[in-house]
Enzyme design. Structure first.
Site, PDB file in Angstrom:
ATOM      1  N   CYS A  73      -9.242  25.599  -5.564  1.00  0.00           N
ATOM      2  CA  CYS A  73      -9.802  26.934  -5.462  1.00  0.00           C
ATOM      3  C   CYS A  73     -10.411  27.329  -6.798  1.00  0.00           C
ATOM      4  O   CYS A  73     -10.237  26.640  -7.801  1.00  0.00           O
ATOM      5  CB  CYS A  73      -8.716  27.935  -5.078  1.00  0.00           C
TER       6      CYS A  73
ATOM      7  N   ARG B  56     -15.795  25.177  -5.125  1.00  0.00           N
ATOM      8  CA  ARG B  56     -14.368  24.853  -5.140  1.00  0.00           C
ATOM      9  C   ARG B  56     -13.619  25.471  -3.963  1.00  0.00           C
ATOM     10  O   ARG B  56     -12.461  25.114  -3.701  1.00  0.00           O
ATOM     11  CB  ARG B  56     -13.731  25.333  -6.441  1.00  0.00           C
TER      12      ARG B  56
ATOM     13  N   TRP C 195     -10.017  27.750  -1.029  1.00  0.00           N
ATOM     14  CA  TRP C 195     -10.057  26.635  -0.081  1.00  0.00           C
ATOM     15  C   TRP C 195      -8.643  26.493   0.450  1.00  0.00           C
ATOM     16  O   TRP C 195      -7.719  26.151  -0.279  1.00  0.00           O
ATOM     17  CB  TRP C 195     -10.519  25.357  -0.774  1.00  0.00           C
TER      18      TRP C 195
ATOM     19  N   ASN D  73      -4.098  28.355  -7.605  1.00  0.00           N
ATOM     20  CA  ASN D  73      -4.722  27.115  -7.173  1.00  0.00           C
ATOM     21  C   ASN D  73      -3.641  26.049  -7.209  1.00  0.00           C
ATOM     22  O   ASN D  73      -3.035  25.815  -8.249  1.00  0.00           O
ATOM     23  CB  ASN D  73      -5.871  26.755  -8.117  1.00  0.00           C
ATOM     24  N   GLY D  74      -3.369  25.390  -6.080  1.00  0.00           N
ATOM     25  CA  GLY D  74      -2.326  24.366  -6.036  1.00  0.00           C
ATOM     26  C   GLY D  74      -1.466  24.509  -4.802  1.00  0.00           C
ATOM     27  O   GLY D  74      -1.793  25.245  -3.867  1.00  0.00           O
TER      28      GLY D  74
ATOM     29  N   GLU E 101     -27.721   4.486   2.024  1.00  0.00           N
ATOM     30  CA  GLU E 101     -27.867   5.940   1.898  1.00  0.00           C
ATOM     31  C   GLU E 101     -28.488   6.345   0.560  1.00  0.00           C
ATOM     32  O   GLU E 101     -29.352   7.214   0.508  1.00  0.00           O
ATOM     33  CB  GLU E 101     -26.488   6.614   2.016  1.00  0.00           C
TER      34      GLU E 101
ATOM     35  N   LYS F  21     -25.178  16.791   4.917  1.00  0.00           N
ATOM     36  CA  LYS F  21     -23.746  16.618   4.669  1.00  0.00           C
ATOM     37  C   LYS F  21     -22.953  16.634   5.964  1.00  0.00           C
ATOM     38  O   LYS F  21     -22.004  15.896   6.131  1.00  0.00           O
ATOM     39  CB  LYS F  21     -23.254  17.732   3.733  1.00  0.00           C
TER      40      LYS F  21
END
Length: 612
Positions: free
Chosen positions: A2, A27, A74, A100-101, A492, A607
């Site tokens: 994050c 992120r 995220w 974050n974690g 690619e 993507k």
């Protein structure tokens, strides 16, 4: 993975933080939030979705202040939603935490705090930290001391930011094993971020936190200590990158950055899911009842592109470790045939984005036949995760480069965990067997880091072979999918024609193409197929093909036969693809760079393939 941004100074905190969050949106992209402290107290604004949704809320309900903290998420614990977005508050609403974690022991701590009267509002592990700091603030008036006591109690990984009305002149940040924390140094202002791009517009002088360190950041300065309270002296670092390069972490391209992020992505996919001491794999998100698991008679793995190559490796893992017949199918093929599947067939859908149209259509078809469906994906709340019976998230973090790298290896690791889990649930593997496999898996991130050290040699190899027009990749067993993946990456990125073949199929056609103008990449680690791969190499030599051998360190047998040798560390056979794929990713990358190709956005590719 994050994004965190904090500010304390004489400017408007909201503007600084929003600007930083936009630079960190790669992120995390499922929710965002901000908390600002002023004379009236702490004000929190949060929104599900991208940062533009948060901006809309701030236009409707503006806040102002000169100290604050923000977060772009995220999701790992809890679905993407406003209530699960950071920052999270304590019971009083006078303290906020961003994180974050992953906190591995948050559940027992949460149960204890609930018993003490704390009321939780989200599904996240992060909220536990806010309440835990609140708990310790009743024992000490110092915010930094309360944060240290709380962090000493948690297990797992964290990069955190804390703001409290009890300490209105400062924010507290700390780090342990969860990405970065940088403190930007300004004039009468200071900044906190999880990555340098967020603050580079304001300062180029930063202090980088190490694991186990805590910083109290005010407008006047930074006090850095260990978790135990020992002072830490560290000179600031001067950042010379331009802003675009900074977003790439100093790497020339996002793809190269993501190739190097693979040890971390694999670690995050494993984290909190294994207990080697008891031989246990914990996959709470899978959510299949024991009866369903024991009734499984067959597994069908469905995917497209790179995810299909991961599925092929997963098939071998499931058959060997869980002793269940398994097969793979392209989503585009499965959805348009009347597949013989039913309630006793586990369908595993693999998709980096979770939005791949053909894979989504395939699992809808499987649901109509009563199949239990497991999604393996990198994106929380994606369409495929919503359609599935259970979900296994890879935790690789956002991947910007169109050609998959870290999401491939994270997906392979996720399927390995699934195979171990199935084997244990079905009584095929004993706890001791699972412990052995877990220990082998835990070694992989370190071995991946050692493999990445081969990059200079691979860059030189790319210089020598970038002019060829055709390549052949050969592999056997679990290395055959890596041959396919290596060929796909070269196609690619560099637009060179390349084909991947099973080694045993070489004499059934491709051998006609081999001459002195054909480089042949032979995947030949010392596994059960090694001797037969040596035979393939001899056949290529006899026709003057240029042999590039990927093998284990110390292998002199194949070194005497190959023109170029790439030696990776030895590891368990089923896990070897996680190492052998890295040189092929790097080779494709460096060949493409030498040919002047757009590495991050190859022509004609997207993507996520969300149409047929």
């Amino acid at each position: 993975m994050c994004g965190i941004v904090g500010y304390v100074g004489d400017k408007s905190a909201v503007g600084v933080i929003l600007e930083g969050l936009k630079r960190l949106e790669y992120r995390g992209y499922d929710s965002a939030g901000i908390a600002v402290l002023n004379a009236d107290g702490l004000h929190v604004r949060r929104a599900a979705g991208r940062i533009k949704m948060l901006e809309g809320i701030l236009r409707e309900r503006p806040v102002a202040g000169k100290i604050g903290i923000g977060h772009t998420r995220w999701a790992t614990h809890g679905r993407p939603s406003e209530e699960n977005a950071h920052p999270h508050t304590d019971c009083s609403g006078s303290l906020v935490v961003v994180h974050n974690g992953i906190l591995e022991n948050y559940l027992p701590i949460k149960e204890r705090l609930v018993a003490e009267g704390h009321v939780f509002k989200s599904e996240t592990d992060t909220e536990v930290l806010a309440h835990l700091v609140e708990h310790y603030l009743k024992q000490t008036p110092r915010l930094d001391r309360a944060v240290k006591l709380a962090l000493a109690e948690v297990k797992g990984s964290y990069a955190v930011g804390v703001v409290s009305a009890s300490a209105p002149d400062r924010l507290i940040t700390a780090k342990h094993g969860a990405g970065g924390v940088v403190i930007g140094l300004g004039q009468a202002e200071n900044f906190v971020a999880s990555d340098i791009p967020a603050i580079l517009a304001h300062t180029r002088d930063v202090v980088i936190l190490e694991d186990g360190e805590v910083a109290a950041v005010t407008a006047a300065g930074v006090e850095l200590t260990t978790l135990d309270g020992e002072p830490v002296q560290r000179e600031p670092v001067r950042i010379l990158w331009d802003p675009i390069m900074a977003e790439k972490g100093g790497y020339r391209h996002f793809m190269l950055k993501e190739i190097y992020e693979q040890p971390r992505a694999v670690t995050d996919t494993i984290r909190g899911r294994v207990a080697p001491e008891t031989g246990t794999v914990v996959l709470n998100e899978v959510a299949f009842d024991p009866f369903t698991v024991k009734a499984i008679q067959r597994v069908v793995l469905i995917a497209c592109g790179t995810s299909y190559h991961a599925a092929m490796i997963g098939r071998a893992m499931i058959e060997r470790l869980a002793q269940v017949p398994a097969e793979t199918d392209f989503g585009s093929e499965f959805r348009y045939r009347d597949a013989v599947v039913g309630p006793h067939t586990l369908v595993v859908a693999l998709s980096q984005s979770g939005e791949t149209a053909d894979t989504l259509g395939a699992i809808k078809a499987a649901r109509l036949k009563g199949c239990p469906i497991l999604a393996v994906t990198n994106v929380v709340g994606s369409a495929i995760s919503r359609e599935a019976t259970g979900v296994l998230y890879t935790h690789a973090g956002p991947e910007i480069g169109v050609a998959s790298s870290k999401t491939f290896t994270a997906t392979v690791v996720a399927t390995y965990l699934l195979a171990l889990w199935l084997g244990r649930q079905r009584g095929v593997l004993a706890p001791g067997d699972v412990s052995k496999h877990i220990q082998e898996l835990l070694e992989i991130p370190r071995l991946m880091e050692a493999t990445l050290e081969l990059e200079p040699a691979i860059a030189e190899l790319a210089r020598q072979v970038s002019g060829y027009r055709d390549f052949l990749f050969l592999g056997r067993g679990v290395q055959y999918p890596i041959a396919l993946e290596g060929a796909l990456k070269l196609k690619e990125l560099s637009y060179i024609h390349a084909e991947g073949y099973a080694g045993g199929e070489m004499k059934h056609g491709p051998i006609a193409l081999i001459d002195d103008g054909m480089p042949v990449v032979a995947l030949a680690p010392r596994d059960g197929s090694y001797d037969r791969m040596l035979g393939n190499v001899e056949e290529v030599r006899a026709r003057e093909g240029k042999i590039i051998a990927v093998t284990h360190q110390g292998d002199r047998g194949i070194a005497a036969k190959a023109h170029h040798v790439i030696a990776v560390p030895p590891c368990a056979d089923l896990l070897a693809p996680l190492l052998t794929v890295i040189p092929l990713q790097l080779l494709a990358y460096h060949v493409a760079v030498r040919r002047g190709c757009d590495v991050d956005q190859p022509r004609n590719l997207a993507k996520s393939v969300t149409v047929e």
